[in-house]
Design a protein around this motif. Structure first.
Motif, PDB file in Angstrom:
ATOM      1  N   SER A 167      -5.324   6.607  -7.533  1.00  0.00           N
ATOM      2  CA  SER A 167      -6.455   5.532  -8.150  1.00  0.00           C
ATOM      3  C   SER A 167      -8.016   5.685  -7.648  1.00  0.00           C
ATOM      4  N   GLY A 176      -5.033   0.462  -7.224  1.00  0.00           N
ATOM      5  CA  GLY A 176      -4.781   0.622  -8.792  1.00  0.00           C
ATOM      6  C   GLY A 176      -3.996  -0.471  -9.533  1.00  0.00           C
ATOM      7  N   ASN A 192      -6.871  -3.647  -7.691  1.00  0.00           N
ATOM      8  CA  ASN A 192      -7.155  -2.402  -8.503  1.00  0.00           C
ATOM      9  C   ASN A 192      -8.665  -2.371  -8.374  1.00  0.00           C
ATOM     10  N   ILE A 249      -1.114  -0.597 -10.945  1.00  0.00           N
ATOM     11  CA  ILE A 249       0.288  -0.521 -11.034  1.00  0.00           C
ATOM     12  C   ILE A 249       1.108  -1.856 -10.671  1.00  0.00           C
ATOM     13  N   PHE A 250       0.722  -2.582  -9.555  1.00  0.00           N
ATOM     14  CA  PHE A 250       1.266  -3.554  -8.900  1.00  0.00           C
ATOM     15  C   PHE A 250       0.321  -4.633  -9.049  1.00  0.00           C
ATOM     16  N   TRP A 263      -2.426  -5.939  -2.633  1.00  0.00           N
ATOM     17  CA  TRP A 263      -3.044  -4.790  -3.651  1.00  0.00           C
ATOM     18  C   TRP A 263      -4.022  -5.127  -4.507  1.00  0.00           C
TER      19      TRP A 263
END
Length: 159
Positions: free
Chosen positions: A43, A67, A12, A69-70, A10
């Motif tokens: 995102s 995005g 961003n 969040i993680f 993941w």
């Protein structure tokens, strides 16, 4: 043949940048496909890079621009076995010199937060040695290091 297992990492908004760095840094690594979002998502917008298919040292991965969040944590890391100090230095320095951070015992983190263990085979073999005294000396030496120093590990093995 396509792998049945792919690591999903993941990011961003930086999956393509990360994949390109891994492809130029590690052998048997490549960016295979960049996929754009077919519509708006939480995102990003339609047309933004949504996923990037890539490999790192032969391991199939997909980078998802999901995005903020993680964030990445040390709970996941790539462990890279190296054969000599030059190879250890090359990978370590590539990660650190590209905005990464050094940690302890051969661990470092790239600028996107992905953790890496740059681990010389001599260390792995020594810590698993049948003689517990050799294993302990190698382990104790490793515990004092950031980037692994093969000469110091070899000295610890010899006692």
């Amino acid at each position: 043949m396509t792998s049945k297992t792919t690591l999903c990492l993941w990011y961003n908004g930086t999956a393509e940048e990360a994949a390109n760095f891994y492809a130029k840094t590690f052998p048997d690594s490549a960016v295979k496909a960049v996929r754009l979002a077919p519509g708006d998502y939480p995102s990003g917008k339609k047309g933004d890079v949504l996923t990037v298919e890539f490999s790192v040292l032969g391991i199939p991965c997909i980078g998802l621009n999901g995005g903020p969040i993680f964030p990445h944590t040390e709970a996941f890391s790539f462990q890279v076995a190296t054969d000599d100090q030059a190879e250890t230095d090359r990978y370590w320095n590539a990660i650190i010199d590209n905005g990464g951070q050094a940690s302890a015992c051969g661990w470092c983190k790239d600028k996107w937060g992905v953790s890496w263990q740059i681990t010389p085979r001599v260390l792995t073999d020594a810590v698993a040695h049948a003689d517990p005294a050799i294993a302990k000396r190698a382990f104790d030496a490793m515990m004092t290091m950031t980037k692994i120093d093969i000469a110091a590990i070899e000295a610890a093995i010899k006692g």
